[in-house]
Design an enzyme around this catalytic site. Structure first.
Site, short mmCIF file in Angstrom:
data_model
loop_
_atom_site.label_atom_id
_atom_site.label_comp_id
_atom_site.label_asym_id
_atom_site.label_seq_id
_atom_site.Cartn_x
_atom_site.Cartn_y
_atom_site.Cartn_z
N SER A 152 0.83 -1.20 0.00
CA SER A 152 0.00 0.00 0.00
C SER A 152 0.87 1.26 0.00
CB SER A 152 -0.96 -0.03 1.19
OG SER A 152 -1.94 0.98 1.09
N HIS A 269 -8.77 0.52 0.00
CA HIS A 269 -8.60 -0.32 -1.18
C HIS A 269 -9.92 -0.89 -1.68
CE1 HIS A 269 -4.29 0.14 -1.07
NE2 HIS A 269 -4.32 -0.14 0.21
#
Length: 381
Positions: A152, A269
């Site tokens: 990430s 996400h």
């Protein structure tokens, strides 16, 4: 010494001056972070004819893994301050962010550090500071690095490490990303649920039924999606809180062995983060992204970045797409039987990526080390 690789791997150190022509409306003005000499001697090399590069054996190569949000802890950075130039990195970060990131990282409070707006920059800077420690203790690891990946927000650190963008550009993009994701997460009650399953687990079916449950509660366009692929039979599911609560209550129906809510503020996400796309897109357009000179793997598909335009596109897509970390581990460590594995170093707070690697590839994990960021003394051998 492969000058090209050594310079590429340490290119972030020379980039903290933020002077690559990005719009001053989006990035700090050129004089805001004037640390041009930072890590200069780490990348300096005599110019002249290159020596013929020697083909390195797989066991002589290294891979760097950069952790993401959730790995932060009060005290991170304490084990890095005695290494050259780390304080300069934090001084540069203070100018970009507008607050004392080092003070927050060292002393907390934890509640403030855990906020998305703070923890993403904190993990980003701590990870790159850990690279400085690694370079000081084992410079050959940097010189022989062949691949990097970040989870990430860690992907931004991996790209800065590989010379795809400068330190201040990357940090400013992370700042805007974190602020936008914080705002998006506060707009809708949402979260993330870690699920340890088994081969017969029905992740997709479970998400669909959770969405239908939300509709019965009057929630329009409910979100419940797999947001992280961690290792075989382990996923993180993100979405509306009501959907995640439904999955916990009915976990046995879907053959989930264990579920746990993660201490994060939103359903990252997933499509719930769409409001964060435009602010980040504007910053990424202003950054002069270069092709990484060390292979960096994308969270979106696990593949190596091949072109700067791909980086800008996929960093944006990553915000609303699942992190395919399991697939990334397979892409990096897949090899013919009998071929040696590279040495792997997790650079940043926590050892979560090492734990995941162990579950994805036990043989590769045997060559794993962690660069400690909390304690002052560490033997990386």
């Amino acid at each position: 010494m492969n000058v090209r690789v050594a310079r590429a791997a340490w290119a972030w150190g020379r980039g903290v001056s933020c002077r690559r022509g990005a719009s001053s409306l989006l990035l700090p003005p050129p004089g805001a972070v004037d640390v041009e000499e930072l890590l200069r001697d780490a990348t300096a090399a005599e110019e002249g004819p290159r020596e013929a590069s020697v083909r390195r054996l797989p066991g002589q190569c290294s891979v760097l893994l950069f952790p993401g949000q959730g790995s932060q802890m009060v005290g991170m950075g304490r084990g890095l301050l005695r290494y050259p130039r780390v304080r300069e990195l934090y001084a540069a970060a203070r100018r970009v962010l507008g607050y004392d990131l080092l003070e927050l990282s060292l002393h907390g409070p934890q509640e403030a550090l855990d906020r998305t707006v703070h923890c993403q920059p904190a993990v980003f800077v701590a990870s790159l500071a850990a690279v400085e420690k690694l370079h000081h203790l084992q410079p050959a690891v940097i010189e022989n690095c062949v691949a990097a990946a970040g989870f990430s927000v860690g992907e931004f650190a991996a790209l800065v490490f590989a010379g795809a963008m400068e330190f201040c550009e990357g940090l400013y993009a992370v700042k805007i990303r974190a602020e936008a994701m914080q705002e998006a997460s506060e707009a809708v009650p949402s979260g993330m649920l870690s699920v340890l399953g088994q081969p017969q687990s029905k992740f997709t079916f479970a998400c669909l039924e959770a969405q239908e449950h939300c509709k019965t509660l009057g929630i329009e366009n409910p979100v419940c999606e797999v947001s992280n692929y961690l290792f075989p039979d382990c996923r993180v599911i993100s979405g509306h809180l009501e959907a995640l609560q439904f999955l916990q209550k009915n976990s046995s129906k879907y053959h989930f062995r264990r579920t746990k809510m993660l201490p994060v503020s939103g359903g990252f996400h997933t499509s719930l983060m769409e409001p964060a796309l435009e602010p980040l897109a504007q910053v990424l357009k202003a950054i002069d992204v270069k092709k990484p000179l060390v292979s960096v793997h994308s969270n979106v598909n696990g593949n190596r970045y091949m072109h700067p335009k791909h980086i800008q596109k996929l960093l944006l897509q990553q915000v609303v797409s699942p992190v395919k970390w399991e697939q990334t581990m397979h892409a990096i460590y897949e090899r013919k039987k009998g071929t040696e594995f590279p040495k792997t170093f997790e650079v940043g707070p926590g050892k979560q990526l090492g734990t995941i690697l162990k579950s994805c590839n036990l043989q590769a994990w045997r060559f794993y080390s962690h660069v400690e960021v909390q304690e002052a003394d560490e033997d990386l051998d």
